[in-house]
Design a protein around this motif. Structure first.
Motif, PDB file in Angstrom:
ATOM      1  N   ASP A  37      26.090   2.263  48.210  1.00 56.34           N
ATOM      2  CA  ASP A  37      27.032   2.351  47.081  1.00 56.34           C
ATOM      3  C   ASP A  37      28.410   1.822  47.477  1.00 56.34           C
ATOM      4  O   ASP A  37      29.379   2.586  47.617  1.00 56.34           O
ATOM      5  N   ILE A  38      28.512   0.525  47.657  1.00 57.02           N
ATOM      6  CA  ILE A  38      29.787  -0.087  48.032  1.00 57.02           C
ATOM      7  C   ILE A  38      30.807   0.194  46.932  1.00 57.02           C
ATOM      8  O   ILE A  38      30.608  -0.169  45.776  1.00 57.02           O
ATOM      9  N   ASP A  39      31.910   0.836  47.303  1.00 57.82           N
ATOM     10  CA  ASP A  39      32.920   1.210  46.314  1.00 57.82           C
ATOM     11  C   ASP A  39      33.940   0.099  46.140  1.00 57.82           C
ATOM     12  O   ASP A  39      33.960  -0.895  46.888  1.00 57.82           O
ATOM     13  N   ARG A  40      34.810   0.263  45.183  1.00 58.52           N
ATOM     14  CA  ARG A  40      35.799  -0.760  44.840  1.00 58.52           C
ATOM     15  C   ARG A  40      36.751  -1.039  46.006  1.00 58.52           C
ATOM     16  O   ARG A  40      37.060  -2.196  46.309  1.00 58.52           O
ATOM     17  N   VAL A  41      37.234   0.019  46.656  1.00 57.75           N
ATOM     18  CA  VAL A  41      38.199  -0.163  47.733  1.00 57.75           C
ATOM     19  C   VAL A  41      37.584  -0.957  48.882  1.00 57.75           C
ATOM     20  O   VAL A  41      38.199  -1.878  49.431  1.00 57.75           O
ATOM     21  N   ALA A  42      36.346  -0.613  49.265  1.00 54.11           N
ATOM     22  CA  ALA A  42      35.676  -1.331  50.347  1.00 54.11           C
ATOM     23  C   ALA A  42      35.442  -2.789  49.972  1.00 54.11           C
ATOM     24  O   ALA A  42      35.640  -3.696  50.788  1.00 54.11           O
ATOM     25  N   ALA A  43      35.035  -3.025  48.727  1.00 59.46           N
ATOM     26  CA  ALA A  43      34.780  -4.396  48.275  1.00 59.46           C
ATOM     27  C   ALA A  43      36.061  -5.217  48.279  1.00 59.46           C
ATOM     28  O   ALA A  43      36.073  -6.381  48.713  1.00 59.46           O
ATOM     29  N   GLU A  44      37.155  -4.641  47.812  1.00 60.06           N
ATOM     30  CA  GLU A  44      38.423  -5.377  47.785  1.00 60.06           C
ATOM     31  C   GLU A  44      38.931  -5.660  49.195  1.00 60.06           C
ATOM     32  O   GLU A  44      39.533  -6.713  49.443  1.00 60.06           O
ATOM     33  N   ALA A  45      38.670  -4.733  50.129  1.00 59.95           N
ATOM     34  CA  ALA A  45      39.055  -4.975  51.522  1.00 59.95           C
ATOM     35  C   ALA A  45      38.251  -6.123  52.113  1.00 59.95           C
ATOM     36  O   ALA A  45      38.786  -6.952  52.867  1.00 59.95           O
ATOM     37  N   LEU A  46      36.974  -6.202  51.773  1.00 60.03           N
ATOM     38  CA  LEU A  46      36.133  -7.310  52.235  1.00 60.03           C
ATOM     39  C   LEU A  46      36.582  -8.629  51.614  1.00 60.03           C
ATOM     40  O   LEU A  46      36.686  -9.658  52.297  1.00 60.03           O
ATOM     41  N   VAL A  47      36.849  -8.622  50.316  1.00 59.62           N
ATOM     42  CA  VAL A  47      37.280  -9.840  49.623  1.00 59.62           C
ATOM     43  C   VAL A  47      38.554 -10.386  50.246  1.00 59.62           C
ATOM     44  O   VAL A  47      38.734 -11.604  50.399  1.00 59.62           O
TER      45      VAL A  47
END
Length: 393
Positions: A37-47
């Motif tokens: 369940d990749i959350d928004r914060v983790a995804a934005e950090a990856l982006v």
């Protein structure tokens, strides 16, 4: 951005914890994670790190609730290969050159893992199916909220258990920074507030680094010390280690390695570090608590995927009217007057003043004096470069 399916090549960077891995990711790398369940914060950090692909040993959407992380990754053109299995970490080496094509992960001619290559269609289907799990998650959230209220009723109601700290907060504004949703935009928007009010600045774990990156200095750092840099810990801020209810504080081990444990304070409490930061500020008499990057909506509670997030809900009820959430301020307010417009406005004002002065005898006399002075200055300047006649001996 494009989400065209194709072959991706890159260097493997391995990290089971996404927030730790992003610290060493470089553009074009292939991130290998184990994040259900990749959350928004983790995804934005990856982006922000711009990897070529993300290989997830777990399911990026488990079906518990409609999480936004996978959609964010795919929308930014990052290849997402899902559910590669736990063997992914056994077969992929740090620094290996990987090729990812149609969900197959290869190193050279060897196939290391297989997963599901996500695209907008598969993500939309997963999100639709996961909405059916919201009812169960709400029931679980309600149960956890009740359990936390019974467990921490003394702290929530009377502040019992809050440690003594050196930082003075009585009748002062307090800014609590968490490296969460829109924290960069909110910190930038709060620049005038920081300059004018000089609040006590509390960084929650990695939030301390966010404060430093924004050009400010934290007065206090609260957390389990697992995601804050050595630089922030050594910045001179007072350190408050979030411990388990039984007093165990793993974060003290790291502080001991840095010779910072002697002056650190331990705060045993259930819930999250951002909760105890708010409770501590309230208990120590803060006049107002401004929160940056914290969690306040149901989507954000579920996005964290932790039962402890119910404590955040109750903490916000506890601090009541003192709490001001900075989230969204940067989207609500934008500076509409540009620098050029301010310069033009100043020039127009000077012209208007000059015209008004010219209409008076005193103003005309002043302009004549200024004109004479200007002529004298020009004459002196040009004389420096004038050719002087040669003198005989």
């Amino acid at each position: 951005m494009s989400t065209t399916v194709g072959t991706v090549l890159g260097t493997a960077r391995i990290g089971r914890r996404t927030k730790d891995l992003t610290k060493r990711l470089e553009p074009g790398d292939i991130a290998v994670i184990d994040h259900e369940d990749i959350d928004r914060v983790a995804a934005e950090a990856l982006v922000e790190k711009a990897p070529a692909a993300v290989l997830n040993a777990a399911r990026s959407t488990s079906g518990r609730y409609p999480n936004a992380g996978p959609q964010i990754l795919v929308d930014h053109g990052i290849a997402l290969v899902d559910d590669c299995g736990p063997e992914l970490f056994e077969k992929v080496r740090e620094g290996a050159r990987l090729t990812v094509a149609d969900g197959v992960v290869r190193e050279g001619g060897s196939t290391l893992a297989r997963g599901t290559r996500q695209d907008p269609a598969t993500i939309a289907a997963s999100l639709e199916a996961s909405r059916e799990g919201l009812s169960e998650q709400l029931e679980l959230f309600a149960r956890n909220t009740l359990e936390y209220m019974l467990l921490e009723k003394d702290l929530l109601l009377d502040g019992v258990g809050a440690p003594e700290v050196r930082t003075v907060m009585d009748r002062r504004p307090v800014l609590i920074v968490v490296r969460g949703y829109h924290y960069k935009e909110d910190l930038a928007t709060l620049g005038p507030f920081l300059r004018e009010n000089r609040p006590v600045v509390i960084g929650v774990d990695g939030g301390a680094d966010a404060v430093l990156e924004a050009g400010w200095k934290p007065d206090m750092i609260i957390g389990d010390m697992d995601s804050v840099s050595d630089r922030a810990l050594a910045s001179g801020a007072e350190l408050v280690v979030h411990a388990y209810r039984d007093g165990r504080a793993p974060g003290m081990e790291r502080l001991a390695e840095l010779d910072l444990a002697e002056d650190a304070v331990v705060f045993p409490a259930a819930g999250t570090s951002e909760d105890i930061a708010m409770l501590l500020a309230d208990e120590k008499g803060a006049s107002v608590i401004v929160a940056v990057g914290t969690h306040g909506t149901l989507e954000e509670f579920l996005d964290k995927g932790r039962a402890g997030m119910s404590s955040t809900f109750l903490t916000r009820l506890r601090v009541g009217s003192k709490l001001v959430d900075a989230k969204g301020v940067s989207r609500l307010y934008r500076q509409r007057i540009s620098t050029l417009q301010l310069v033009l406005l100043a020039v127009a004002g000077l012209l208007a003043l000059s015209v008004a002065m010219w209409a008076t005898p005193g103003g005309q006399a002043l302009f004549q004096i200024l004109g004479a002075r200007w002529d004298d200055a020009i004459s002196w300047f040009t004389s420096l470069f004038a050719t002087r006649p040669a003198t005989g001996t």
